[in-house]
Design a protein around this motif. Structure first.
Motif, mmCIF file in Angstrom:
data_model
loop_
_atom_site.group_PDB
_atom_site.id
_atom_site.type_symbol
_atom_site.label_atom_id
_atom_site.label_comp_id
_atom_site.label_asym_id
_atom_site.label_seq_id
_atom_site.Cartn_x
_atom_site.Cartn_y
_atom_site.Cartn_z
ATOM 1 N N THR A 77 -11.860 -16.494 -1.946
ATOM 2 C CA THR A 77 -13.230 -16.545 -2.454
ATOM 3 C C THR A 77 -13.895 -15.174 -2.343
ATOM 4 O O THR A 77 -14.585 -14.734 -3.269
ATOM 5 C CB THR A 77 -14.051 -17.577 -1.657
ATOM 6 O OG1 THR A 77 -13.395 -18.834 -1.715
ATOM 7 C CG2 THR A 77 -15.440 -17.725 -2.241
ATOM 8 N N ASN A 99 -22.634 -15.416 -9.089
ATOM 9 C CA ASN A 99 -22.535 -16.836 -8.747
ATOM 10 C C ASN A 99 -21.821 -17.602 -9.860
ATOM 11 O O ASN A 99 -20.888 -18.371 -9.611
ATOM 12 C CB ASN A 99 -23.950 -17.395 -8.528
ATOM 13 C CG ASN A 99 -23.965 -18.724 -7.808
ATOM 14 O OD1 ASN A 99 -23.142 -19.583 -8.071
ATOM 15 N ND2 ASN A 99 -24.922 -18.903 -6.906
ATOM 16 N N SER A 103 -17.866 -18.958 -9.862
ATOM 17 C CA SER A 103 -17.636 -20.396 -10.046
ATOM 18 C C SER A 103 -16.585 -20.647 -11.113
ATOM 19 O O SER A 103 -15.743 -21.539 -10.978
ATOM 20 C CB SER A 103 -18.939 -21.101 -10.432
ATOM 21 O OG SER A 103 -19.825 -21.157 -9.343
ATOM 22 N N SER A 113 -15.455 -29.235 -8.579
ATOM 23 C CA SER A 113 -16.812 -28.697 -8.522
ATOM 24 C C SER A 113 -17.380 -28.759 -7.109
ATOM 25 O O SER A 113 -18.098 -27.848 -6.674
ATOM 26 C CB SER A 113 -17.718 -29.479 -9.479
ATOM 27 O OG SER A 113 -17.341 -29.251 -10.818
ATOM 28 N N ASP A 116 -16.157 -26.036 -5.085
ATOM 29 C CA ASP A 116 -16.842 -24.821 -5.521
ATOM 30 C C ASP A 116 -18.155 -24.643 -4.756
ATOM 31 O O ASP A 116 -18.436 -23.573 -4.195
ATOM 32 C CB ASP A 116 -17.106 -24.932 -7.033
ATOM 33 C CG ASP A 116 -17.649 -23.647 -7.634
ATOM 34 O OD1 ASP A 116 -18.320 -22.891 -6.911
ATOM 35 O OD2 ASP A 116 -17.405 -23.409 -8.820
ATOM 36 N N THR A 142 -26.442 -22.377 -8.181
ATOM 37 C CA THR A 142 -25.186 -22.703 -7.488
ATOM 38 C C THR A 142 -24.704 -24.098 -7.860
ATOM 39 O O THR A 142 -23.520 -24.303 -8.131
ATOM 40 C CB THR A 142 -25.380 -22.605 -5.962
ATOM 41 O OG1 THR A 142 -25.784 -21.279 -5.621
ATOM 42 C CG2 THR A 142 -24.090 -22.943 -5.225
ATOM 43 N N SER A 145 -23.727 -24.045 -11.845
ATOM 44 C CA SER A 145 -22.510 -23.292 -12.183
ATOM 45 C C SER A 145 -21.256 -23.957 -11.636
ATOM 46 O O SER A 145 -20.160 -23.810 -12.196
ATOM 47 C CB SER A 145 -22.620 -21.861 -11.659
ATOM 48 O OG SER A 145 -22.694 -21.833 -10.245
ATOM 49 N N ALA A 146 -21.401 -24.721 -10.551
ATOM 50 C CA ALA A 146 -20.238 -25.423 -9.993
ATOM 51 C C ALA A 146 -19.665 -26.449 -10.957
ATOM 52 O O ALA A 146 -18.479 -26.787 -10.879
ATOM 53 C CB ALA A 146 -20.625 -26.099 -8.680
ATOM 54 N N GLY A 149 -16.361 -25.884 -12.752
ATOM 55 C CA GLY A 149 -15.083 -26.164 -12.101
ATOM 56 C C GLY A 149 -14.431 -27.445 -12.560
ATOM 57 O O GLY A 149 -13.210 -27.611 -12.445
ATOM 58 N N CYS A 377 -23.155 -32.265 -6.585
ATOM 59 C CA CYS A 377 -23.247 -30.805 -6.467
ATOM 60 C C CYS A 377 -24.663 -30.372 -6.116
ATOM 61 O O CYS A 377 -24.864 -29.451 -5.315
ATOM 62 C CB CYS A 377 -22.809 -30.145 -7.781
ATOM 63 S SG CYS A 377 -21.022 -30.155 -8.039
#
Length: 426
Positions: A77, A99, A103, A113, A116, A142, A145-146, A149, A377
């Protein structure tokens, strides 16, 4: 039959109101029918739970989760963040773009996600706040954007969808690339606009040598999606075999190449991965019981008749609405298990491409990851940022609008998701 549906839903909602986890609520809602109906038994309930997970393809889920966990503990990461920082960090709002771009990269490693948010949020949210970003913005971007995933390959939801519908997982992986890139790009544009409006900072421009070093350090980490997608599309491995290769590759990087993982760390990583895998798969098993009970009382036939009357051009928008609503209250995997048998006949009759159908469903369900009350999330991101969930909703809304925009594009322009699979011959 209508009374069965109503009573099931009433029991299910009533149990959920007592904050019982979704999987247990599904099982408890079904249990009275298995106890009171002579043709149903508790043994049959257990059999249906087992059969819901009895799929070779589903073995890919724990292995992809494990690969992501190993990459996380091996500090991959940090390398992905360093690369993103070197590429886009010098733009105004660059840390927000870091960010989003991290992701996208991490989603291509873990396929999850929630992983993430857990892996990136704990680092980026405090860092963004220290650099002058509003906490609400940091939490919102955050969480949003996850979602990428779940859409970019390798996606755990796509693996499960493939096991339920026999749709080519390789084709779905390729189909997710363009929507994932469009969502990521759209979120970066939103970040830039917001940064200009609110005066968010930009970082100093890195030297060419620093960019080259960041690229070199992260190049091997970015090999997992190449290995997985290349192996599946090339016909060398199945999705399950690709997930095992991903684990072996992650172990090679962590133990041998980077040497950031010790052997004594592995039992903890295995345990945490098993716990993380058990949650969605147990929910899938419970949903399989729920779906079986609906089929036993012939409920899908009633719903199929209603869906069959929908014009073909309105079918995918209906699918999107149904899965967005379900994703607001349910995890994606049980929502899939319940609705796939209901919608399948109408989708087949209308001649909808199964890959396009899959991507519309997956993106719609991914949207549920940031919509209360489920919004896993959003909940995780808010918990990391120590912020009430509702305060993050407004700053997150423009990013959510990007996801909806790409979903609409996926429905109206099939080539958005079908072009890459067609080029690759999937």
């Amino acid at each position: 039959m209508l009374s069965v549906v109503i009573s099931l839903l009433v029991i299910f909602v009533a149990i959920c109101l007592f904050r019982v986890p979704i999987a247990f609520a599904l099982l408890l809602a079904c249990l009275p029918y298995f106890l009171l109906n002579d043709r149903l038994t508790v043994e049959l309930l257990a059999q249906r739970m087992y059969s819901g997970l009895d799929s070779f393809v589903l073995l890919a889920v724990p292995f992809f989760v494990l690969a992501g966990a190993i990459m996380n503990v091996s500090k991959v990461t940090d390398r992905l963040m360093a690369l993103a920082q070197a590429v886009v960090g010098s733009i105004r709002g660059g840390l927000g773009m870091v960010n989003v771009s991290t992701s996208m990269a991490f989603g291509g490693v873990s396929g999850s996600s929630t992983a993430d948010v857990a892996g990136l949020g704990s680092v980026l949210i405090p860092q963004m706040e220290r650099r002058g970003y509003a906490k609400e913005f940091a939490v919102g971007i955050t969480a949003a954007s996850a979602v990428i995933g779940t859409i970019v390959p390798p996606s755990i939801q796509m693996v499960v969808w493939g096991s339920l519908t026999s749709t080519s997982i390789g084709a779905m992986f390729l189909a997710g690339v363009i929507p994932g890139v469009l969502i990521g790009g759209g979120m970066m544009v939103v970040t830039y606009v917001q940064a200009r409006r609110h005066g968010f900072p930009k970082e100093s421009r890195p030297s060419v040598a620093k960019v080259a070093r960041a690229l070199r350090d992260s190049l091997l980490a970015l090999g997992i999606p190449v290995l997985v997608i290349g192996g599946i599309v090339g016909g060398f491995v199945t999705a399950t075999e690709a997930s095992v290769l991903a684990v072996l590759y992650a172990l090679l990087l962590g133990l041998v190449v980077y040497r950031t993982v010790r052997l004594r760390d592995l039992p903890r990583v295995f345990r945490e991965s098993a716990q993380l895998t058990a949650l969605p798969l147990f929910a899938l098993a419970a949903a399989s019981v729920f779906a079986y009970l609906l089929a036993f009382y012939r409920i899908p036939f009633l719903m199929q008749d209603a869906v069959a009357g929908v014009p073909p051009e309105a079918l995918l928008p209906l699918v999107a609405v149904v899965f967005i609503v379900l994703g607001t209250f349910l995890d994606a995997l049980p929502a899939m298990a319940i609705m796939v048998p209901v919608l399948a006949p109408a989708i087949t009759a209308a001649g909808v491409d199964p890959v396009q159908y899959a991507l519309v469903a997956v993106i719609s369900l991914a949207f549920g990851l940031i919509t209360p009350p489920y919004g896993l999330c959003l909940l995780l991101s808010s918990a990391i940022g120590k912020l009430p969930v509702l305060r993050a909703v407004k700053p997150m809304s423009p990013f959510a609008a990007v996801i909806v925009g790409v979903l609409i594009l996926t429905i109206l322009v099939p080539e958005t998701v079908l072009w890459l699979p067609e080029v690759a011959g999937e």
